[in-house]
Design an enzyme around this catalytic site. Sequence first.
Site, short mmCIF file in Angstrom:
data_model
loop_
_atom_site.label_atom_id
_atom_site.label_comp_id
_atom_site.label_asym_id
_atom_site.label_seq_id
_atom_site.Cartn_x
_atom_site.Cartn_y
_atom_site.Cartn_z
N ASN A 36 -5.63 -37.26 -10.87
CA ASN A 36 -4.28 -36.69 -10.83
C ASN A 36 -3.37 -37.46 -9.87
O ASN A 36 -2.29 -37.00 -9.53
CB ASN A 36 -4.32 -35.21 -10.47
CG ASN A 36 -4.93 -34.95 -9.10
OD1 ASN A 36 -5.25 -35.89 -8.36
ND2 ASN A 36 -5.09 -33.69 -8.75
N HIS A 71 -4.18 -38.31 -6.74
CA HIS A 71 -4.32 -37.99 -5.32
C HIS A 71 -4.96 -39.14 -4.55
O HIS A 71 -5.73 -39.92 -5.09
CB HIS A 71 -5.08 -36.67 -5.10
CG HIS A 71 -6.55 -36.71 -5.35
ND1 HIS A 71 -7.16 -35.96 -6.34
CD2 HIS A 71 -7.56 -37.37 -4.74
CE1 HIS A 71 -8.47 -36.16 -6.32
NE2 HIS A 71 -8.73 -37.02 -5.36
N ASP A 112 -11.00 -37.86 4.92
CA ASP A 112 -11.04 -36.42 4.67
C ASP A 112 -12.45 -35.86 4.81
O ASP A 112 -13.43 -36.61 4.96
CB ASP A 112 -10.49 -36.12 3.27
CG ASP A 112 -11.00 -37.09 2.19
OD1 ASP A 112 -12.10 -37.65 2.36
OD2 ASP A 112 -10.31 -37.28 1.19
N GLU A 125 -2.95 -33.70 -2.85
CA GLU A 125 -2.80 -33.36 -4.26
C GLU A 125 -1.33 -33.46 -4.70
O GLU A 125 -0.43 -33.46 -3.85
CB GLU A 125 -3.30 -31.93 -4.49
CG GLU A 125 -4.76 -31.70 -4.11
CD GLU A 125 -5.73 -32.14 -5.19
OE1 GLU A 125 -5.35 -32.95 -6.06
OE2 GLU A 125 -6.88 -31.68 -5.16
#
Length: 243
Positions: free
Chosen positions: A136, A138, A67, A143
């Site tokens: 979380n 990810h 990313d 997400e």
Amino acid sequence: MRIIKTKDYEEMSRKAANIIAAQVIAKPDCVLGLATGSTPIGTYKNLVAKYEAGDLDFSEVKTVNLDEYKGLTRENDQSYYYFMHDNLFNHVNIDLANTNLPDGTKEDADAECAAYEALIKSFGGADLQLLGLGHNGHIGFNEPDSHFPVATHCVDLQERTIEANKRFFASIDDVPKQAYTMGIGTIMSAKKILIVVSGEDKADTVAKAFFGPVTPEVPASILQLHADVVLVADEAALSKIPQ
């Protein structure tokens, strides 16, 4: 999924580097999928040490990164382009023409994501994909959501992710709100996946991701369905998994 339990972050980093090194030695022209963030830094340091000792040759290796922030120039010291050069590429004999990241300066998100996805497919996917794990759940910047995004795409970062990243910027207003990221399908196309996790603050997420239901609300849970996943994590990160 194979789980390798380590005493601490340092041992986790060494063992993860050993797995990546074995891939490079077995296939010198392999495609490595790489990750950024604080957790892989120790792994990269160990890989640099192996190169400096004469044990690793990166000259034929190709890389694809997970990313990149949208809107950051490559000269920005918080860009993932900068991170990868600072932590790995500048310290080994890799051909920089063989290193690939999404270009966060490209405004046309659809075109940049399609081009990056096509590049990864042209390589046949990654031979080994390194991942970290977000609080979380990810992976990359995928997400929690109502579905698993398949291909490379532009994502709006959640508040928790923005909050976690603000320590790297002068103010929270400077933290990018979007990123280009490999999709879940892109990640799952890797032949082997190596995920590194450290710290008690990730223990709940590890338990949910790898011992709970497969759900897009915990994106990393999809890794339970991959045929070849190695989780290298320290005792603290594994402290809440079922015994």
